[in-house]
Design a protein around this motif. Structure first.
Motif, short mmCIF file in Angstrom:
data_model
loop_
_atom_site.label_atom_id
_atom_site.label_comp_id
_atom_site.label_asym_id
_atom_site.label_seq_id
_atom_site.Cartn_x
_atom_site.Cartn_y
_atom_site.Cartn_z
N GLY A 358 1.01 -1.18 -0.08
CA GLY A 358 -0.04 0.02 0.02
C GLY A 358 0.69 1.24 -0.19
N GLU A 359 2.05 1.14 0.49
CA GLU A 359 2.96 2.42 0.68
C GLU A 359 3.67 2.58 -0.96
OE1 GLU A 359 3.36 5.21 2.78
OE2 GLU A 359 4.00 3.58 4.39
N THR A 360 3.86 4.04 -1.06
CA THR A 360 4.63 4.38 -2.04
C THR A 360 5.87 5.16 -1.75
OG1 THR A 360 3.48 6.43 -2.60
CG2 THR A 360 2.53 4.44 -3.59
N TYR A 361 6.59 5.46 -2.69
CA TYR A 361 7.73 6.46 -2.27
C TYR A 361 7.31 7.70 -1.89
CZ TYR A 361 12.09 9.01 -3.01
OH TYR A 361 13.43 10.00 -2.90
N ASP A 362 6.39 8.16 -2.47
CA ASP A 362 5.94 9.58 -2.14
C ASP A 362 5.18 9.55 -0.77
OD1 ASP A 362 6.95 10.90 -4.21
OD2 ASP A 362 5.26 10.88 -5.55
N SER A 363 4.18 8.51 -0.56
CA SER A 363 3.55 8.60 0.65
C SER A 363 4.10 8.45 1.82
CB SER A 363 2.52 7.33 0.66
OG SER A 363 3.05 5.87 0.53
N PHE A 364 5.40 7.51 1.67
CA PHE A 364 6.39 7.03 2.74
C PHE A 364 7.02 8.48 3.02
CE2 PHE A 364 10.48 6.01 4.89
CZ PHE A 364 9.87 5.01 5.65
N LEU A 365 7.51 9.28 2.21
CA LEU A 365 8.20 10.54 2.41
C LEU A 365 7.24 11.41 3.17
CD1 LEU A 365 10.67 11.19 -0.23
CD2 LEU A 365 11.40 10.20 2.05
N GLU A 366 6.13 11.57 2.58
CA GLU A 366 5.07 12.29 3.15
C GLU A 366 4.82 12.26 4.59
OE1 GLU A 366 0.28 13.51 2.55
OE2 GLU A 366 1.40 12.38 1.00
N GLY A 367 4.47 10.75 5.08
CA GLY A 367 4.48 10.43 6.45
C GLY A 367 5.74 10.59 7.20
N TYR A 368 6.82 10.37 6.86
CA TYR A 368 8.08 10.57 7.20
C TYR A 368 8.03 11.97 7.94
CZ TYR A 368 13.00 10.93 8.58
OH TYR A 368 14.22 11.12 9.11
N ASP A 369 7.81 12.91 7.20
CA ASP A 369 8.00 14.41 7.45
C ASP A 369 6.60 14.71 8.27
OD1 ASP A 369 10.18 15.06 5.92
OD2 ASP A 369 9.08 15.35 4.22
N LYS A 370 5.59 14.22 8.27
CA LYS A 370 4.47 14.54 9.13
C LYS A 370 4.97 13.98 10.69
CE LYS A 370 -0.50 13.63 9.85
NZ LYS A 370 -1.69 12.94 9.33
#
Length: 654
Positions: A358-370
């Motif tokens: 379910g995770e993508t490159y962009d969604s992971f970095l978005e979650g990381y920064d959040k």
């Protein structure tokens, strides 16, 4: 009478100067030795090795040195291959010897293990204490342990058919297992009286009520909790305190979930006040934080005790959460929890897992920064397909493409339905610096001001550093890039020990990192703010933990206060009160961009011994630079009393 020799073998994952505690082997030995006939007839020895131990050395010690009749392994994915090779040699030298494997990695995996290692005789499925003792009793009786009357084992019969016997029920009364610490089953001190391990590993209960798709915690996920007796737990903790053990790692799945956990914390705080030990607690905190958890936080704060609070997020992507079967956890309310911890001035760190379906490159970095908006210390892991988990059993559903490297038996993930191989490789360049720079706290104070004042996210800072170092051609950069590519090419973020040691000990680290920061200032930061961020970087560098190699090269002085030895850093003059700024930003206070204040001299003190824990993100914080008042607080000394530094051999204050 000649005793039957039994070797119980443990091998940790990390290549550390200190060993990890062989808890499973200790439980098995303590349980078996409560039966007099077994203690009379069996000599049970625990062989404990670090992650860097060579296989041939283990063969020398065990196969040719001890020469056991029974060789038993506590198996995880990281030691499965090594143990298989040791077992193979053992069978060549002692063909009639018995080889037993147990542990969550081989439980219920008879087809796989017997195919890959035909010299393994028996696999223990589930909790090992009772089953292993039953095997010893059968061996004592007639030497035949391959019996359907022994529950919870798999073996091959005379026709080479795999037989798996009826499973034992889980142990409801854990007090049937004698304490491996109090009975001496696990050795605690070396010949010089020094504690042998990086931390005590202990359990207060077994079981986990959750069914996360990627987890098989102790083989008891989705299961009821069973507890050890509270008096026994307190006796063990008191025993550790009297040995001056600093670090307690609690191997419960959800500490802070039941009322008994609060009583355990009360006793640890009491011991710390009475004996000065333990000084740190490292549990796996409850995923859902309720009243008991918040009570524990307040007690820890009031007592001034050192522990960090984990935010076991793993992902912030809604679809990924659903596939991981974690919707029943209130982890997405972590903002309130972080605010509470900040208000209490308590340290926290978060956990995120890359490669989840379910995770993508962009969604992971978005979650990381959040996540980084609340805590910059984020532990990042790869997803591993663990035997007996939902992901493992239903791999086609998620489109897993996997591989195994030559070191570990875990299946690592190359791609999923939502993550391409190319994005996986790309992410590992980021994860390398995320682990070094943020999780292991090479940088600690620069991230929050950049985000708050200039809207520069933590991931952008780390990616900029990656680009800068990748495009250099010098001794330091070539070395760190080679170490990075060792991780990128293997897609294995666990191989961090060499890079973090390199970063903390190379003589050019400071100069190259300062060049990067100057370049970052010129490219990313308005001129009117560059002075502030230039000094902030020096402050961040100054608070960094100090490896003994660097201390010796720079000629840092040492001094002792109580039981601890410190390095003293050189006095530095700052134009900003960075300590207060960091506190205010962490507390989410509304503050404008800060002007220069009056010049202030700052000298910091760093605990020695950092090199023993350099790749342990839970302990690194203890070794970061502290002011005199913080050191006094750490030692439980009131600064208003006569116990100033110069009384205990520290330099006079400037």
């Amino acid at each position: 009478m000649k005793k039957t020799k039994v070797a119980l073998v443990h091998k940790g994952i990390w290549d550390m100067e200190l060993l990890s505690m062989p808890l499973a082997c200790g439980y098995i030995k303590a349980y078996a030795y409560q039966y007099q006939e077994i203690e009379d007839e069996f000599d049970i020895q625990i062989f404990n090795y670090g992650g860097g131990q060579e296989t041939l050395n283990m063969i020398h010690d065990i196969v040719y040195g001890y020469k056991p009749d029974i060789l038993a392994f506590s198996v995880y994915g990281w030691n499965y291959f090594v143990f298989g090779r040791v077992a193979e040699t053992f069978k060549m030298v002692h063909p009639k010897g018995l080889v037993i494997m147990g542990g969550v990695h081989v439980a219920k995996q008879g087809d796989k293990v017997f195919t890959e290692y035909p010299h393994v005789d028996i696999i223990v499925n589930g909790e090992g204490e009772k089953t292993f003792t039953d095997l010893l009793k059968a061996y004592k009786e007639d030497g035949n342990c391959k019996k359907e009357s022994i529950n919870s084992i798999s073996y091959r019969d005379e026709l080479d058919k795999i037989i798996t016997t009826k499973a034992n029920d889980r142990m409801k009364d854990l007090n049937e297992i004698p304490s491996p610490f109090l009975t001496g089953a696990i050795p605690m001190l070396d010949e010089k009286g020094n504690f042998l391990y990086d931390a005590v590993t202990m359990e207060s209960n077994r079981g986990c009520p959750y069914n996360c798709s990627f987890c098989y915690w102790g083989g008891a996920t989705g299961a009821k909790l069973y507890r050890f007796d509270m008096d026994r737990i307190k006796d063990e903790l008191t025993f550790f305190a009297k040995l001056k053990v600093e670090n307690i790692a609690l191997a419960d799945a959800n500490f802070g979930m039941i009322k008994e956990d609060e009583e355990i914390m009360d006793h640890i705080i009491y011991l710390n006040k009475t004996y000065g030990y333990p000084t740190n607690l490292f549990p796996s905190w409850a995923k859902n934080k309720g009243k008991i958890f918040y009570n524990i936080v307040k007690k820890v704060k009031d007592a001034g005790f050192a522990t960090d609070f984990t935010l076991a997020l793993q992902t912030l992507d809604d679809k990924t959460i659903e596939l991981a079967q974690r919707k029943n956890m209130k982890i997405n309310a972590f903002e309130d929890l972080c605010k509470f911890l900040d208000d209490q001035n308590m340290n926290s760190y978060a956990e995120l897992i890359w490669q989840l379906p379910g995770e993508t490159y962009d969604s992971f970095l978005e979650g990381y920064d959040k996540t980084a908006a609340y805590t910059s210390r984020i532990a990042t892991y790869n997803t591993l397909l663990l035997p007996n988990t939902e992901y493992y059993e239903n791999r086609e559903k998620y489109g897993f493409v996997t591989f195994k490297n030559e070191y570990y038996d875990y299946e690592s993930i190359l791609s999923t339905n939502t993550m391409s191989y190319e994005d996986n490789v790309k992410m590992h360049h980021f994860l390398f610096w995320a682990r070094l720079g943020a999780e292991l706290m090479f940088f600690r104070n620069i991230f929050n001001p950049l985000r708050v004042f200039l809207n520069i996210t933590q991931s952008k800072v780390l990616l900029d550093l990656n680009d800068f170092i990748s495009n250099r051609d010098d001794d330091f950069s070539n070395g760190i890039n080679n170490l990075k590519m060792d991780i990128v090419s293997t897609l294995d973020v666990t191989r961090i020990s060499k890079p973090i040691r390199y970063l903390y000990t190379h003589e050019d680290t400071k100069s190259v990192m300062r060049e990067w920061w100057q370049s970052f200032l010129e490219r990313k930061i308005p001129k009117e703010h560059q002075h502030f961020f230039s000094q902030l970087y020096i402050y961040d560098e100054m608070t960094r933990a100090i490896h003994k190699t660097t201390a010796e090269r720079e000629g840092l002085e040492t001094f002792q206060s109580g039981d601890f030895v410190y390095y003293v850093s050189k006095e530095v003059i700052f134009n900003y009160d960075f300590q207060q700024i960091i506190i205010d930003l962490k507390a989410k206070k509304e503050i404008g961009f800060l002007e220069k204040g009056p010049d202030a001299k700052l000298t910091l003190y760093h605990r020695t011994g950092f090199e023993n824990y350099i790749d342990n993100h839970e302990i690194v914080l203890r070794y970061t630079g502290k002011t005199e008042s913080q050191v006094l607080e750490e030692q439980g000394i009131n600064e208003t009393t006569d116990h100033h530094f110069h009384v205990v051999g520290l330099p006079e204050r400037a």
